[in-house]
Design a protein around this motif. Structure first.
Motif, PDB file in Angstrom:
ATOM      1  N   LEU A 337      -2.165 -10.712  15.923  1.00  0.00           N
ATOM      2  CA  LEU A 337      -1.449  -9.643  15.220  1.00  0.00           C
ATOM      3  C   LEU A 337      -2.080  -9.372  13.868  1.00  0.00           C
ATOM      4  CD1 LEU A 337       0.984  -7.716  14.888  1.00  0.00           C
ATOM      5  CD2 LEU A 337       2.300  -9.681  14.038  1.00  0.00           C
ATOM      6  N   LEU A 350      -0.371  -2.110  16.545  1.00  0.00           N
ATOM      7  CA  LEU A 350       0.309  -2.923  17.555  1.00  0.00           C
ATOM      8  C   LEU A 350      -0.354  -2.790  18.925  1.00  0.00           C
ATOM      9  CD1 LEU A 350       4.072  -2.573  16.595  1.00  0.00           C
ATOM     10  CD2 LEU A 350       2.481  -4.413  16.070  1.00  0.00           C
ATOM     11  N   ALA A 353      -3.114  -5.116  18.737  1.00  0.00           N
ATOM     12  CA  ALA A 353      -2.596  -6.486  18.691  1.00  0.00           C
ATOM     13  C   ALA A 353      -2.165  -6.958  20.074  1.00  0.00           C
ATOM     14  CB  ALA A 353      -1.429  -6.571  17.714  1.00  0.00           C
ATOM     15  N   TYR A 382       6.493  -6.952  21.575  1.00  0.00           N
ATOM     16  CA  TYR A 382       5.674  -5.921  20.924  1.00  0.00           C
ATOM     17  C   TYR A 382       5.348  -4.789  21.887  1.00  0.00           C
ATOM     18  CZ  TYR A 382       5.046  -8.787  16.781  1.00  0.00           C
ATOM     19  OH  TYR A 382       5.279  -9.494  15.630  1.00  0.00           O
TER      20      TYR A 382
END
Length: 490
Positions: A337, A350, A353, A382
């Motif tokens: 992240l 994101l 990530a 996420y």
């Protein structure tokens, strides 16, 4: 002999004189020019209107005075019951202060009072007696000026915007209380004296200004982070089975004070074992038994700015194989992240990530299926947030630990500072793992301001083998790390 005697006296005075130095009349956190530049930016936003705001009042206790954050942000002035008027039409500022109290000064030392000296020190156009404020307010009202005033309750040490608002609302709605916040009471009194003057909320103007930090603000937050990290690292060195959570908290308190913190940024979260499953557990009354992991989340209030750093470590200084597996998969996902962070869209960050986390998951060997399931939920959390459009990384940090965060469509900008603090959990077993770092957005990526505080298993164990201020370990501690800069990601 006489010249030698006089030389000795002079030398003695060299060392003694700082103890008798006059207390500072104005903050050394930032130069007066930075506060003046902030007031100038406010003038650009309010046009012909005026700002009217008050600082906090004196405490009914033997505690050091601390100014409210919004008032300090515009003035740097640290005396009680000050009032500020910023005139957008005249492009000037006026500060209203209580007159000199000679009896108080004989007891506690001089403070800032009205007059030319205060104008020179603060950079404020005019510094007048507080009793003259009423006439200035009447003049502004007579000219039909709009008045910008803070509406959100004042934030003092260890406060956050959400907490101050919630407290004010609960007090107002309590049938046995009913108090107005100082801001609401001040607005009501101003409207009583100037009923025809329209009143608008100043907070959105200041919140936008506070969102992106200046180089000097970044330096203060960097120092607050350095102190926070030192406190956590000293707690790691001191930790031993059989200690109590409050003992480790006391270690950090000592470090904070030693480095001139004026208070705490928030209550210490020192949680041993399953206590960590309460994210804001702060009772600190449990014994830290052998074999437990300890969560440590604490930071100081340093010259009106704070930090927010969290580390986890084994009570006895050595991770078990089971703890190592759980902590390591969390750490690798956490690092996936962090290394995705850059200026721009949080959703884009994101997406990158999640792709990195998927790669981590595909290469990690699990021995405990519960840990695999927890890690899958972590990544899917996420993934789901992206699909729902509710993308989030963490919270802003600045003068408050959960700092102001006005709506913005531009994503992350250089100069923003925030934390990432995702938690990996197994709720049915009350398993909770979390780290937290201070992230500064740079033009090319990010800088981890708290990178110097160890997170790798080997580095934590090495540090914990050293002696701490509250431990009985025989080994000598290593030198303190240099002032951290972290690594800038390009």
């Amino acid at each position: 002999m006489r010249p030698r005697f006089l030389a000795c006296i002079a030398l003695a005075l060299t060392f003694v004189s700082p103890a008798f130095a006059q207390p500072p009349l104005f903050t050394d956190a930032l130069p007066a020019a930075e506060f003046a530049a902030r007031r100038a930016r406010v003038m650009e936003q309010i046009g012909e209107a005026a700002v009217v705001m008050q600082g906090t009042d004196e405490l009914p206790t033997y505690q050091k005075f601390r100014q409210s954050n919004q008032f300090f942000y515009l003035t740097g002035v640290e005396v009680p019951r000050a009032i500020l008027v910023i005139d957008g039409r005249a492009k000037s500022s006026t500060l209203f202060l209580n007159p000199r109290d000679e009896r108080a000064e004989r007891s506690e030392g001089p403070v800032l009072t009205p007059g030319p000296e205060a104008e020179k020190i603060t950079g404020v156009t005019s510094v007048r007696p507080r009793g003259e404020f009423a006439a200035v307010l009447a003049q502004l009202a007579g000219e039909g000026r709009t008045l910008f005033m803070p509406h959100r309750p004042e934030a003092l040490g260890a406060a956050t915007p959400g907490y101050t608002l919630a407290h004010a609302q609960r007090s107002l709605e309590d049938p046995w209380d009913g108090r107005l916040s100082r801001e609401a009471a001040f607005i009501a009194r101003v409207k009583e004296k100037a009923p025809k003057a329209p009143v608008k909320d100043l907070d959105p103007v200041l919140d936008v200004m506070r969102l992106v930090k200046s180089p000097r603000e970044i330096a203060l937050i960097r120092e607050a982070t350095r102190i926070a990290g030192f406190g956590i690292m000293e707690a790691m060195r001191s930790a031993e089975p059989g200690m109590y959570e409050y003992e480790l908290e006391a270690v950090a308190d000592y470090v904070f004070k030693k480095h001139n913190a004026q208070g705490i940024g928030y209550f210490a979260l020192v949680a041993a074992g399953k206590n960590a499953s309460w994210p804001h557990y702060h009772a600190a009354q449990s014994r830290i038994d052998d074999g437990l992991l300890v969560l440590f989340d604490y930071a100081p209030d340093f010259k009106y700015y704070t930090s927010d750093v969290t580390r986890m470590f084994p009570a006895n200084g050595r991770f078990t194989a089971d703890q190592r597996e759980l902590y390591t998969i969390y750490l690798r996902l956490y690092q996936a992240l962090m290394t995705s962070i850059r200026p721009g869209s949080i959703a884009d960050i994101l997406r990158d990530a999640v792709a990195r986390m998927d790669a981590v998951m595909s290469s990690f060997t699990f021995a405990n299926p519960k840990y695999r399931d927890a890690a899958v939920r972590f990544v899917d959390g996420y993934r789901t947030s992206l699909q729902s459009g509710r993308s989030s990384l963490g919270h802003m940090v600045g003068m408050e630990v959960h700092d102001v965060n006005p709506p913005t469509s531009d994503g992350l900008k250089p100069g923003m500072i925030f934390t990432i603090e995702p938690a990996l959990t197994i709720p049915e077993d009350r398993v909770y793992v979390r780290l937290e770092d201070m992230i500064l957005i740079t033009p090319t990526g990010y800088e981890n301001l708290s990178a110097f505080a160890p997170v790798e298993v080997a580095d934590i164990e090495k540090l914990m083998a050293e002696s701490g201020v509250a431990s009985g370990k025989a080994t000598a501690p290593s030198p303190a790390p240099p002032r951290p800069g972290g690594r800038n990601r390009d």
